[in-house]
Design a protein around this motif. Structure first.
Motif, mmCIF file in Angstrom:
data_model
loop_
_atom_site.group_PDB
_atom_site.id
_atom_site.type_symbol
_atom_site.label_atom_id
_atom_site.label_comp_id
_atom_site.label_asym_id
_atom_site.label_seq_id
_atom_site.Cartn_x
_atom_site.Cartn_y
_atom_site.Cartn_z
ATOM 1 N N LEU A 1 14.929 54.124 20.838
ATOM 2 C CA LEU A 1 14.576 53.976 22.241
ATOM 3 C C LEU A 1 13.383 54.857 22.568
ATOM 4 C CD1 LEU A 1 18.144 54.144 23.788
ATOM 5 C CD2 LEU A 1 16.827 52.127 23.227
ATOM 6 N N GLN A 2 12.547 54.402 23.491
ATOM 7 C CA GLN A 2 11.398 55.197 23.902
ATOM 8 C C GLN A 2 11.352 55.236 25.422
ATOM 9 O OE1 GLN A 2 7.698 53.965 22.253
ATOM 10 N NE2 GLN A 2 6.530 55.537 23.315
ATOM 11 N N PHE A 3 11.210 56.455 25.978
ATOM 12 C CA PHE A 3 11.138 56.657 27.424
ATOM 13 C C PHE A 3 10.194 57.815 27.687
ATOM 14 C CE2 PHE A 3 12.789 58.569 31.361
ATOM 15 C CZ PHE A 3 12.575 57.503 32.209
ATOM 16 N N LEU A 4 9.137 57.555 28.440
ATOM 17 C CA LEU A 4 8.131 58.575 28.789
ATOM 18 C C LEU A 4 7.587 59.288 27.553
ATOM 19 C CD1 LEU A 4 9.764 60.142 31.967
ATOM 20 C CD2 LEU A 4 7.914 58.470 31.872
ATOM 21 N N ASN A 5 7.184 58.524 26.572
ATOM 22 C CA ASN A 5 6.607 59.016 25.317
ATOM 23 C C ASN A 5 7.555 59.897 24.506
ATOM 24 O OD1 ASN A 5 4.210 57.645 25.640
ATOM 25 N ND2 ASN A 5 3.235 59.335 26.739
#
Length: 68
Positions: free
Chosen positions: A30-34
């Motif tokens: 998962l990726q969130f805000l780099n």
């Protein structure tokens, strides 16, 4: 009757998560805000999300009822 309905919904969710986990065993990240997570199976992500949602809604209902 309400407990039966709750148990039925929970059983359906658990069955759906198990079915999806078996069919999608490839790890994803998962990726969130780099910020990127480690790669974990999709079924595990679904199980954690469902658990957090159930706990969060139970807490919200408890807080809402205690305020009334």
């Amino acid at each position: 009757m309400s407990q039966f309905f709750t148990s039925l919904v929970l059983a359906i969710w658990i069955s759906a998560i198990a079915l999806i986990a078996i069919q999608n065993a490839t790890p994803i990240s998962l990726q969130f805000l780099n910020v990127q997570s480690v790669e974990i199976p999709l079924g595990l992500i679904l199980a954690f999300s469902t658990s957090l949602g159930l706990i969060g809604s139970a807490l919200a209902i408890g807080i809402w009822r205690s305020g009334s």
